[in-house]
Design a protein around this motif. Structure first.
Motif, mmCIF file in Angstrom:
data_model
loop_
_atom_site.group_PDB
_atom_site.id
_atom_site.type_symbol
_atom_site.label_atom_id
_atom_site.label_comp_id
_atom_site.label_asym_id
_atom_site.label_seq_id
_atom_site.Cartn_x
_atom_site.Cartn_y
_atom_site.Cartn_z
ATOM 1 N N SER A 138 41.476 42.613 -22.100
ATOM 2 C CA SER A 138 40.965 43.521 -21.083
ATOM 3 C C SER A 138 41.598 43.229 -19.724
ATOM 4 N N LEU A 139 42.329 44.191 -19.188
ATOM 5 C CA LEU A 139 42.909 44.024 -17.853
ATOM 6 C C LEU A 139 41.840 44.004 -16.783
ATOM 7 N N HIS A 140 40.733 44.731 -16.988
ATOM 8 C CA HIS A 140 39.636 44.667 -16.027
ATOM 9 C C HIS A 140 39.109 43.235 -15.903
ATOM 10 N N VAL A 141 38.900 42.608 -17.048
ATOM 11 C CA VAL A 141 38.364 41.243 -17.042
ATOM 12 C C VAL A 141 39.384 40.251 -16.499
ATOM 13 N N SER A 142 40.627 40.337 -16.980
ATOM 14 C CA SER A 142 41.631 39.338 -16.581
ATOM 15 C C SER A 142 41.977 39.433 -15.103
ATOM 16 N N THR A 143 42.161 40.653 -14.578
ATOM 17 C CA THR A 143 42.532 40.773 -13.167
ATOM 18 C C THR A 143 41.375 40.388 -12.243
ATOM 19 N N SER A 144 40.145 40.737 -12.641
ATOM 20 C CA SER A 144 39.008 40.370 -11.789
ATOM 21 C C SER A 144 38.770 38.864 -11.791
ATOM 22 N N LEU A 145 38.952 38.212 -12.952
ATOM 23 C CA LEU A 145 38.794 36.760 -12.997
ATOM 24 C C LEU A 145 39.917 36.072 -12.225
ATOM 25 N N LEU A 146 41.151 36.547 -12.387
ATOM 26 C CA LEU A 146 42.263 35.946 -11.645
ATOM 27 C C LEU A 146 42.041 36.096 -10.143
ATOM 28 N N ALA A 147 41.570 37.269 -9.703
ATOM 29 C CA ALA A 147 41.273 37.464 -8.285
ATOM 30 C C ALA A 147 40.220 36.472 -7.812
ATOM 31 N N THR A 148 39.207 36.246 -8.637
ATOM 32 C CA THR A 148 38.154 35.294 -8.284
ATOM 33 C C THR A 148 38.702 33.873 -8.148
ATOM 34 N N LEU A 149 39.524 33.457 -9.106
ATOM 35 C CA LEU A 149 40.100 32.115 -9.058
ATOM 36 C C LEU A 149 40.995 31.927 -7.838
ATOM 37 N N VAL A 150 41.768 32.957 -7.510
ATOM 38 C CA VAL A 150 42.660 32.884 -6.356
ATOM 39 C C VAL A 150 41.868 32.803 -5.062
ATOM 40 N N VAL A 151 40.878 33.672 -4.919
ATOM 41 C CA VAL A 151 40.112 33.727 -3.670
ATOM 42 C C VAL A 151 39.286 32.464 -3.473
ATOM 43 N N PHE A 152 38.824 31.846 -4.566
ATOM 44 C CA PHE A 152 38.089 30.582 -4.457
ATOM 45 C C PHE A 152 38.934 29.528 -3.733
ATOM 46 N N ARG A 153 40.245 29.550 -3.950
ATOM 47 C CA ARG A 153 41.122 28.584 -3.279
ATOM 48 C C ARG A 153 41.259 28.897 -1.791
ATOM 49 N N ASN A 154 40.999 30.129 -1.446
ATOM 50 C CA ASN A 154 41.101 30.555 -0.048
ATOM 51 C C ASN A 154 39.797 30.291 0.708
ATOM 52 N N SER A 155 38.652 30.582 0.050
ATOM 53 C CA SER A 155 37.339 30.420 0.682
ATOM 54 C C SER A 155 36.279 30.366 -0.402
ATOM 55 N N LYS A 156 35.437 29.331 -0.368
ATOM 56 C CA LYS A 156 34.385 29.215 -1.383
ATOM 57 C C LYS A 156 33.366 30.341 -1.248
ATOM 58 N N GLN A 158 33.901 33.421 -0.115
ATOM 59 C CA GLN A 158 34.517 34.609 -0.695
ATOM 60 C C GLN A 158 34.576 34.502 -2.216
ATOM 61 N N GLY A 159 34.850 33.296 -2.700
ATOM 62 C CA GLY A 159 34.921 33.084 -4.140
ATOM 63 C C GLY A 159 33.600 33.347 -4.831
ATOM 64 N N MET A 160 32.472 32.953 -4.199
ATOM 65 C CA MET A 160 31.157 33.217 -4.790
ATOM 66 C C MET A 160 30.889 34.716 -4.878
ATOM 67 N N LEU A 161 31.259 35.448 -3.824
ATOM 68 C CA LEU A 161 31.085 36.896 -3.834
ATOM 69 C C LEU A 161 31.930 37.535 -4.934
ATOM 70 N N PHE A 162 33.161 37.078 -5.068
ATOM 71 C CA PHE A 162 34.043 37.613 -6.103
ATOM 72 C C PHE A 162 33.521 37.270 -7.495
ATOM 73 N N SER A 163 32.855 36.129 -7.635
ATOM 74 C CA SER A 163 32.308 35.750 -8.943
ATOM 75 C C SER A 163 31.262 36.757 -9.403
ATOM 76 N N VAL A 164 30.399 37.174 -8.457
ATOM 77 C CA VAL A 164 29.389 38.183 -8.789
ATOM 78 C C VAL A 164 30.067 39.489 -9.187
ATOM 79 N N MET A 165 31.098 39.873 -8.426
ATOM 80 C CA MET A 165 31.824 41.109 -8.726
ATOM 81 C C MET A 165 32.518 41.024 -10.085
ATOM 82 N N PHE A 166 33.054 39.840 -10.390
ATOM 83 C CA PHE A 166 33.714 39.644 -11.684
ATOM 84 C C PHE A 166 32.733 39.834 -12.832
ATOM 85 N N LEU A 167 31.537 39.243 -12.715
ATOM 86 C CA LEU A 167 30.540 39.363 -13.777
ATOM 87 C C LEU A 167 30.102 40.811 -13.954
#
Length: 534
Positions: A138-156, A158-167
């Protein structure tokens, strides 16, 4: 006081270019695959759990979050290093997923009835535009998870917010029946692999990966003559201890030195496949020493070969002032492990990349003996059967009292056996020459091993100080993959703290590239090859 130079901030044009490029690549790759693949060739990965998941059209709203996911990191990331790693990661993820869609098309069943209303109409619009195919991963799942992992390195935060969006996005793919559970699982695995390869700080540079990829693609071909003359200095050398080797030295400063070790082949260090590999290594900046092992070149196992490997490692480390890597093939890879366990060179070797090594010569001989007795059926079985008979005859020509012409024929066929004659030529040679030589009647074993276990790595691996990276053909009949499993198990139990790796894959055919399309093995294979350049 002078401050250290800092990298310039990322400009808005850079961010816009990256976001636009990723968007364009995403839609172009997916659309191409979605319109190309035939529904008739697709498989259905639906599980009972998928049938239990209800259809909820309202999840179409978080489903659309994806289209913000894949561009938001381009505007949030501050580090230039992380930014460009992320661009490479997203691009690779999209392209690799499209390749999988084409090679392994997956059909996703959809509900027969879609209710009216805003959410239902949005789902129906998706169904009209998007054929029910290209589900795994699933590209939806893979791209959203990759975005979450990347953003976590930028800001925790932001990473938490992206985690909710990923789920939410991942759940949405299941509830609106765009994907099944295995598609989502494949997307998670794909994102984690891409993150590890392109973004993780454990990988300090993309350059080793790019060089490894180039080597994997070109390893079986000789570089053009003009490139060889410009980039490589070739010399036939002898160590002070008397070990012969061919040196492929880059004209520019070498990044590292490796010994390449041939297998059971009469051409030894001059084997066409080995010389092509050594030349490609040298072109890529690796000083490469192709050692001549007198025993293996005569299809014999001799302790002098392990001493020669250790002697060359000592000589090269002394001359160039660094530890020497080893790339070994087949039976030569097993001998390399024995040499690396010895006191002369164990502290001078790192890393070791071994293709199809053996753990116990006695066990391998027993397996080969059984293969020789079994009636071959498939082309691969015939190929192995004829090779075993050739080696057995060559090893025991004196005892078989063969005439000069037959000796010459056997030697010529064995010299080029693995890479030149067609199976038809091999069959003809078997019928005209080998079939009439009865080696079993005389009790000749294929390898005629020396007594004892001195030339087996078994029970010696706790002495090896190098990282050992093992690659083995999943279907190898001559040296079964369990041999590498046993090596890895003993290395792991030795407790020396090294990062050993094991990859058993159909991407290999014994020690040469295979024809399998097992895409997920490409990533760990690439990772192992990249150790050459680190």
């Amino acid at each position: 006081m002078t401050l250290p130079p800092t990298q310039p901030e990322l400009s808005l044009s850079e961010r816009l270019f990256a976001a636009t490029g990723i968007y364009a690549l995403f839609f172009a790759s997916y659309t191409l695959a979605n319109r190309t693949v035939s529904l008739e060739s697709a498989v259905n990965l639906t599980l009972p759990v998928d049938r239990a998941i209800p259809f909820i059209p309202e999840f179409v709203y978080p489903f659309y979050l994806l289209y913000g996911f894949i561009v938001l990191p381009s505007f949030l990331i501050k580090s230039r290093r992380l930014f460009y790693r992320s661009v490479a990661a997203f691009s690779s993820l999209i392209v690799m997923s499209a390749v999988i869609f084409l090679l392994f098309p997956v059909y996703v069943p959809r509900p027969e009835f879609v209710p009216d209303g805003l959410a239902g109409n949005m789902v129906a619009s998706i169904y009209r535009m998007d054929r029910p195919i290209c589900g795994f991963p699933s590209l939806h799942v893979s791209t959203s998870l990759l975005a979450t992992l990347v953003v976590f390195r930028n800001s925790k935060a932001q990473g938490m917010l992206f985690s909710v969006m990923f789920l939410l996005t991942s759940a949405a793919t299941l509830f609106i029946k765009q994907h099944v559970v295995l598609d989502a699982a494949g997307g998670i695995v794909m994102a984690l692999l891409i993150d590890r390869l392109f973004v993780s700080e454990r990988m300090p540079s993309l350059r080793p990966l790019l060089k490894a990829g180039r080597l994997m693609v070109l390893s079986a071909r000789r570089p053009p003559e003009a490139l060889r003359s410009q980039r490589i200095c070739f010399t036939e050398c002898v160590t002070p201890g008397g070990t012969q080797y061919d040196l492929y030295d880059p004209v520019s400063p070498a990044q590292k030195t490796f010994i390449v070790i041939h297998g059971l082949t009469l051409q030894g260090e001059k084997d066409a496949r080995l010389t092509a590999f050594a030349e490609q290594l040298a072109v890529s900046g690796i000083r490469t020493a192709a050692i001549a092992l007198a025993g293996l070149k005569q299809c014999r196992f001799d302790d002098a070969d392990t001493r020669a490997i250790a002697d060359l490692a000592v000589a090269l480390s002394s001359q160039y002032g660094d530890r020497t890597g080893i790339i070994g093939f087949s039976f030569g890879a097993g001998l390399a492990l024995v040499a690396a366990a010895g006191p002369e060179a164990r502290h001078l070797i790192d890393p070791m990349i071994l293709f199809g090594p053996y753990y116990s010569l006695e066990t391998v001989q027993s397996e080969i003996f059984l293969l020789a007795l079994r009636q071959p059926v498939s082309e691969e079985e015939w190929n192995n059967h004829i090779w075993i008979r050739l080696v057995t005859v060559f090893r025991n020509m004196d005892g078989l009292a063969l005439d000069t012409a037959t000796r010459r024929k056997v030697s010529e066929m064995l010299t080029h056996y693995c890479h030149e004659p067609s199976i038809a030529v091999k069959h003809e040679f078997y019928e005209t020459t080998l079939r009439h030589i009865d080696v079993r009647e005389n009790g000749f074993a294929p390898l005629n091993l020396p007594a004892g276990a001195a030339l087996s790595p078994e029970n010696k691996l706790d002495l090896v100080q190098s990282r050992v990276l093992l690659l083995h053909d999943y279907y190898d009949a001559l040296i079964p993959p369990d041999q590498s499993r046993l090596i890895f198990r003993e290395l792991e139990s030795s407790g020396n703290g090294k990062d050993h790796r094991l990859l058993i894959t159909p991407l290999l055919s014994h020690v040469t590239p295979g024809t399998s399309l097992k895409v997920f093995d490409i990533f760990p294979l690439l990772n192992i090859f990249s150790k050459i350049y680190e």
